[in-house]
Design an enzyme around this catalytic site. Sequence first.
Site, PDB file in Angstrom:
ATOM      1  CG  ASP A 266      -9.466  36.962  12.553  1.00 18.81           C
ATOM      2  OD1 ASP A 266      -9.330  38.200  12.444  1.00 18.81           O
ATOM      3  OD2 ASP A 266      -8.883  36.171  11.800  1.00 18.81           O
TER       4      ASP A 266
HETATM    5  C1  BGC Z   1      -7.489  38.565   9.753  1.00 21.66           C
HETATM    6  C2  BGC Z   1      -6.492  38.711  10.874  1.00 21.66           C
HETATM    7  C3  BGC Z   1      -6.150  40.160  11.071  1.00 21.66           C
HETATM    8  C4  BGC Z   1      -7.422  40.914  11.376  1.00 21.66           C
HETATM    9  C5  BGC Z   1      -7.209  42.372  11.669  1.00 21.66           C
HETATM   10  C6  BGC Z   1      -8.678  39.484   9.926  1.00 21.66           C
HETATM   11  O1  BGC Z   1      -9.485  39.518   8.804  1.00 21.66           O
HETATM   12  O2  BGC Z   1      -7.903  37.226   9.659  1.00 21.66           O
HETATM   13  O3  BGC Z   1      -5.358  37.938  10.595  1.00 21.66           O
HETATM   14  O4  BGC Z   1      -5.213  40.297  12.087  1.00 21.66           O
HETATM   15  O5  BGC Z   1      -8.287  40.792  10.258  1.00 21.66           O
HETATM   16  O6  BGC Z   1      -6.915  43.078  10.549  1.00 21.66           O
END
Ligand code: BGC
Length: 743
Positions: A266
Amino acid sequence: MPVKNVQPLNSAQNCDKALLVSSLLSKMTLQEKIGQMSQFNNDAIKLATSIKNGCVGSVINEVDRDTINKLQRIATQESRLGIPLLIGRDVIHGFNTIFPIPLGQAASWSTEVVETCATIAAIEAANNGVNWTFAPMIDISRDPRWGRIAESLGEDPYLCSALGCAMVKGFQGEKLSDNTSIAACAKHFAGYGASESGRDYNTTNIPENELRNVYLPPFKALADAGVSTFMASFSDLNGVPVTGNSWLLSDILREEWQYTGMVVSDWESIPQLITHGFCIDRESAAFEACRAGIDMEMASNTYAVNLPSLIKNEQVNPDQLDMMVTRILNLKFDLGLFETSYTESTSTLERLNSFHLDAAKKAATKSCVLLKNNKKILPLSKTQITSLAVIGPLADDGYEQLGTWVFDAKPNQSITCLNAIKDYVGDSVEVKFSKGLTTSRSNNQAGFPEATQLAASADIAVLILGEEAILSGEAHCRSNINLPGCQEQLINAVHQTGTPIVLVIMAGRPITLEKILSKVDAVLFAWHPGTMGGPAITELLFGEECPSGKLPVTFPRTLGQIPLYYNQKNTGRPPSDATFVDISDIKVRAAQTSLGMTSTHLDTHFSPLFPFGFGLSYTKFEYKDIHINRRVITMGDRLKITAIICNIGHYDAEEVVQLYIRDLIGSVTRPVKELKGFQRIYIPAGQSQQVVFEIHTDELAFYNRQMKLKTEPGLFNAWIGSNSNTKLKTEFEIVLRQDELLT
Ligand code: BGC
């Protein structure tokens, strides 16, 4: 149509994936391999040099088609090996056309609706050059305080698995290489939804048996269904942050499940291993993440900076690195990017065309859940009322009705409730509007006199309240889940006028409604319904459509009941109405009085306000004649459970018929009910339909004390009904096969 790039590698376009990928791999420098494992968000144009040098595998958050084409051209024509880019974007519930939030889509209990929404989202996103979305989010969500419950498919493993698979099918299409398909991502692996106190990014402690029986099944289902990628959760699972959790990412995902797709971290979650207190510096964070099995790093550069020395010092095995790069290249191959990475706008595709808007309206219509309809106040009739007061901060706000994660939406294309209602009633009903409150959070009651005056002079007051978009989604958690600001006071004030109230709620989570429920005549829960929310809600309010959504998550009476979910364990002292003691019935100084001695709170009833699966209709469905084809069934066989559903009301309507079972005795205790099937059926008024559910005994398996997935023989209950509180029950027994008896 997409244009083929003229790259030396195109000579290999007909050879098989393994050959292409291994031949590429053999030519790659260490820097190029690590480049493939790195996804960057920086200003895309600034990335041009890095892309040319083979140091970027993926770009996140670039959606301008021309810029993407430019970057793909640099990657495929100017970099040494011509490897195309993955272009990632959070396409969560639509791209330009916005569908209901995922929790709303889940309320449709329709795999068809969910698949269609994802198909259209993929078409629109791919048309801009995006080839990878970070969806579906399949975190089981039992805590409505958590802002990301809005992105979830609810509290139930079965429903979440079925709808999650449908979403993957929609995104990935028939073939990933079609120019309307994008790669999906099962996230956030795993347990993120169990964040303590519903605070985002918080610690999760989930015993292995519960993890396997509740939180992992949707991920396993999506892995089996061929989801292209997985995303590791930000959270700490039982003391080991998932980004560095090799038990979860390797032992379970790779060895036990044999998943061969790619795993992405993530956002900056690798360097966050330091913040977790799990790693001392970025080098050890890169080492732990790589060892655990993170193939690609999102947004940060821990891999780019540290993997070279980790390889040099032989801390990371080059074969393992090759395996990780192979998975990334495989995905690029599957997406057809080695053949066509360039996107031309398809002239036939009119974004937000009428087909997309119709689908958005249909999805919103099927997602709305009718929670109350006192004296059948709904549907309204434009011939029977002359004036309508539309009140509330969400009645005419095209942006707020879209909900969370709508980077690429065009809010001015939303149709609001106010506009749709006016359009629908034309001149036959006078529609007056007052916001009442400037925002859903406002505590300023200055707008109340105008709102109540309008209500007092109207036949019906339609209050459109709830949560504005910012109050749910990532990092947008709440410690209270009531209507925010002074919306409850607004309801009370309108109630004083005596005008009947129809309450429409748009929100990203369940809301505690007990206090105001008696003040309103009807409640339609619309989640954040998306671009076409207004027309969908209007058609439901006026009976052009019949409400058919069902709750994908339990609605508690009060916050203190959380966590509250239907598939709970029975405990040794389950509550019952016979033993329940309300706080007001306790005698003063009654130390000796028995308070029931069951698992309840004194100050609220033990039941939820609305159970999982609940949703009313304008018609009435009667369930009867539950029947099972065999009372005793042998392990390995199928059983057939049927019931008759009669539409005894006056509206043709759809109904979501639900099958629940209970395994009465287990080597680990089993929930009091578990959803095992559902069907959305259409029954015209006055007609009946037999519904048939077939289940194989394998579908009744659960992880036992040895963490083995097994169906255990014994007695089961089965219910068919319209929500999880159904009473229409039968029972059956599973017995071992002769050969199993002998062993
Ligand atoms: C989130 C993800 C997301 C990623 C990209 C993160 O902060 O937890 O779910 O896909 O950002 O935007």
